[in-house]
Design a protein around this motif. Sequence first.
Motif, PDB file in Angstrom:
ATOM      1  N   VAL A 204       0.829  -1.202   0.000  1.00 40.61           N
ATOM      2  CA  VAL A 204       0.000   0.000   0.000  1.00 40.61           C
ATOM      3  C   VAL A 204       0.868   1.258   0.000  1.00 40.61           C
ATOM      4  O   VAL A 204       0.616   2.210  -0.753  1.00 40.61           O
ATOM      5  CB  VAL A 204      -0.955  -0.009   1.218  1.00 40.61           C
ATOM      6  N   ILE A 205       1.898   1.268   0.831  1.00 40.82           N
ATOM      7  CA  ILE A 205       2.790   2.430   0.887  1.00 40.82           C
ATOM      8  C   ILE A 205       3.485   2.628  -0.454  1.00 40.82           C
ATOM      9  O   ILE A 205       3.569   3.748  -0.970  1.00 40.82           O
ATOM     10  CB  ILE A 205       3.824   2.275   2.019  1.00 40.82           C
ATOM     11  N   HIS A 206       3.989   1.548  -1.035  1.00 42.05           N
ATOM     12  CA  HIS A 206       4.709   1.665  -2.305  1.00 42.05           C
ATOM     13  C   HIS A 206       3.801   2.200  -3.408  1.00 42.05           C
ATOM     14  O   HIS A 206       4.184   3.106  -4.158  1.00 42.05           O
ATOM     15  CB  HIS A 206       5.270   0.305  -2.705  1.00 42.05           C
ATOM     16  N   THR A 207       2.588   1.663  -3.508  1.00 31.60           N
ATOM     17  CA  THR A 207       1.642   2.107  -4.544  1.00 31.60           C
ATOM     18  C   THR A 207       1.259   3.564  -4.346  1.00 31.60           C
ATOM     19  O   THR A 207       1.233   4.363  -5.294  1.00 31.60           O
ATOM     20  CB  THR A 207       0.387   1.230  -4.524  1.00 31.60           C
ATOM     21  N   TRP A 208       0.962   3.917  -3.094  1.00 34.18           N
ATOM     22  CA  TRP A 208       0.564   5.303  -2.790  1.00 34.18           C
ATOM     23  C   TRP A 208       1.706   6.276  -3.061  1.00 34.18           C
ATOM     24  O   TRP A 208       1.493   7.326  -3.688  1.00 34.18           O
ATOM     25  CB  TRP A 208       0.137   5.377  -1.329  1.00 34.18           C
ATOM     26  N   TYR A 209       2.913   5.950  -2.627  1.00 36.39           N
ATOM     27  CA  TYR A 209       4.033   6.876  -2.790  1.00 36.39           C
ATOM     28  C   TYR A 209       4.381   7.064  -4.263  1.00 36.39           C
ATOM     29  O   TYR A 209       4.696   8.167  -4.706  1.00 36.39           O
ATOM     30  CB  TYR A 209       5.248   6.356  -2.016  1.00 36.39           C
ATOM     31  N   ARG A 210       4.301   6.013  -5.021  1.00 36.91           N
ATOM     32  CA  ARG A 210       4.552   6.117  -6.461  1.00 36.91           C
ATOM     33  C   ARG A 210       3.540   7.063  -7.094  1.00 36.91           C
ATOM     34  O   ARG A 210       3.893   7.899  -7.936  1.00 36.91           O
ATOM     35  CB  ARG A 210       4.446   4.719  -7.080  1.00 36.91           C
ATOM     36  N   ARG A 211       2.284   6.966  -6.668  1.00 34.81           N
ATOM     37  CA  ARG A 211       1.253   7.859  -7.188  1.00 34.81           C
ATOM     38  C   ARG A 211       1.510   9.306  -6.770  1.00 34.81           C
ATOM     39  O   ARG A 211       1.325  10.245  -7.561  1.00 34.81           O
ATOM     40  CB  ARG A 211      -0.114   7.385  -6.691  1.00 34.81           C
ATOM     41  N   GLU A 212       1.956   9.505  -5.519  1.00 37.30           N
ATOM     42  CA  GLU A 212       2.254  10.858  -5.040  1.00 37.30           C
ATOM     43  C   GLU A 212       3.424  11.484  -5.803  1.00 37.30           C
ATOM     44  O   GLU A 212       3.401  12.670  -6.122  1.00 37.30           O
ATOM     45  CB  GLU A 212       2.567  10.819  -3.536  1.00 37.30           C
ATOM     46  N   LEU A 213       4.447  10.675  -6.064  1.00 38.29           N
ATOM     47  CA  LEU A 213       5.592  11.184  -6.838  1.00 38.29           C
ATOM     48  C   LEU A 213       5.149  11.607  -8.232  1.00 38.29           C
ATOM     49  O   LEU A 213       5.555  12.667  -8.731  1.00 38.29           O
ATOM     50  CB  LEU A 213       6.675  10.112  -6.938  1.00 38.29           C
ATOM     51  N   ALA A 214       4.331  10.778  -8.866  1.00 41.99           N
ATOM     52  CA  ALA A 214       3.840  11.111 -10.202  1.00 41.99           C
ATOM     53  C   ALA A 214       3.035  12.410 -10.180  1.00 41.99           C
ATOM     54  O   ALA A 214       3.172  13.268 -11.062  1.00 41.99           O
ATOM     55  CB  ALA A 214       2.997   9.967 -10.751  1.00 41.99           C
ATOM     56  N   LYS A 215       2.214  12.569  -9.141  1.00 37.59           N
ATOM     57  CA  LYS A 215       1.404  13.779  -9.013  1.00 37.59           C
ATOM     58  C   LYS A 215       2.289  15.014  -8.867  1.00 37.59           C
ATOM     59  O   LYS A 215       2.045  16.048  -9.499  1.00 37.59           O
ATOM     60  CB  LYS A 215       0.492  13.650  -7.789  1.00 37.59           C
ATOM     61  N   GLN A 216       3.335  14.912  -8.045  1.00 37.51           N
ATOM     62  CA  GLN A 216       4.233  16.052  -7.849  1.00 37.51           C
ATOM     63  C   GLN A 216       4.990  16.404  -9.122  1.00 37.51           C
ATOM     64  O   GLN A 216       5.340  17.568  -9.338  1.00 37.51           O
ATOM     65  CB  GLN A 216       5.217  15.746  -6.721  1.00 37.51           C
ATOM     66  N   LEU A 217       5.250  15.393  -9.946  1.00 33.93           N
ATOM     67  CA  LEU A 217       5.973  15.628 -11.196  1.00 33.93           C
ATOM     68  C   LEU A 217       5.041  16.012 -12.339  1.00 33.93           C
ATOM     69  O   LEU A 217       5.504  16.312 -13.444  1.00 33.93           O
ATOM     70  CB  LEU A 217       6.757  14.373 -11.580  1.00 33.93           C
TER      71      LEU A 217
END
Length: 469
Positions: A204-217
């Motif tokens: 869950v953390i890995h999936t969420w963080y990957r999505r957050e990074l994409a959003k910031q970029l």
Amino acid sequence: FWFKLQCQAAETRGKGMAKASATGKAMAKTAGKGRPGRLEKAETAKRAGSKKVRSSLLEKGRVDRKLVKAATTMTTEKWAELQKGMDEKWPLPEYMGGEKGHMQFKDEAFSIVTRWTASTKIEYRPHAKRPGSKSHLRYESYSKARTVGEALRLGTYPCDWCWDFERGFIRVVGGEIREFPLDNNEIKDGRTCTGEAVTDVDRVIHTWYRRELAKQLGMSVADLGKEVPHAESPVIRGQRLLAQRDAKARLEAAEREGRAITDEEMLLTLKRWAFHKNPWRTNVMREGESWVYSDTLGLLRDRQGDIHLTAPTRRYPQVAELFARWLTDRLPADAKGFTFTSMNVNCNYAAQLHRDNGNFGPSFIKAFGELSGGELNYWPEDAGGKLQALPKAKKVQFNLGSDLALFNGNCGHSVQDFSGTRYSVVYFTLGCHPDMLQSDRDRLQRLGIPCPAKAEDPFALLRPPRGYD
């Protein structure tokens, strides 16, 4: 339990409704000779619907405010009474600077939460959220959790953890915490490189963080996963792209304002950078270690003997430029002629006693971060021989947290144990620098890295060591 009672109460408003329902159910059963009648079917459907409503109150998403009100048992007055003295007992994290967070979480929150595991022990502030909202109902349910794994099972998500952490509603009290977030490259057949089973919390953390990074970029998760370089996962790639973006903005701000790169800008960039687990720097590893967090920016001689710019230098040039400019902006007057080709960027390891064999001449080093300890031990007159024979009484010690130190990397040196988070940057020149390609020399110059001349004197700043005999 209290929640279940309230939902049941909302279903049967008053004794009269309850009696009517029971009577209708009995009549339908008699009429149908044991088979459920229309009223009984309606009652069964109602109960099923109530369960769905109860579930929806504990999950993310919109819900009818009337249902929220019916399920709430705590009054605002009672809640206000319970809040007395709680702000002192549950302070905000120091990095928040006394201000509660917003939906745009700070880098520190991502750094902390992404290192949690299923067994990380946590504690929630009692009754932290005001009654009358769905957030209050959810919080009253999941705040009973004592580990991150339990919190996930009770319906929370990493964004909830960040939100609550930045408001002082949740704190870590023990259990396992990773030194760095779990990298997808380290997972094989459902297990980490250390043999641990990957948990739901990890996923869950890995999936969420990957999505957050994409959003910031400003890109999609799918695009973040495209063209990922060798030895980088999408998460590492995302973090490094953010470090590159931020470094570029900081360089432009410093240029616009006519100032030097600050220590804070260095630390923020180091915190954003995703470090590589480097298994090749065996000379700095202590017994039992098989890798260290270390990257080289600038020039490198690889194990095949080729001399070239490192891949991170080519992919994230403004990170290298920012690190280089930090030093050149503040070189001491008697070291203005210092040149270098490379930078070792390190995180959270204390190097054992070693020599940087193959270095050209002097090196500069500086440590960053919130730490105590981590001083550099240095033997300036070490002219060779067994490292273990170096006289302990002859070492010189530098406090790298406050001092910029010039030393000869070919002499013995080590790092003291430390607590906290320690980053360091070592500026040095490869001994083979005269053989670099002119194109690489030009590229380094454009990045603000002052390369030495081919006939540079290695002892221009520091004389040769005299030995201890």
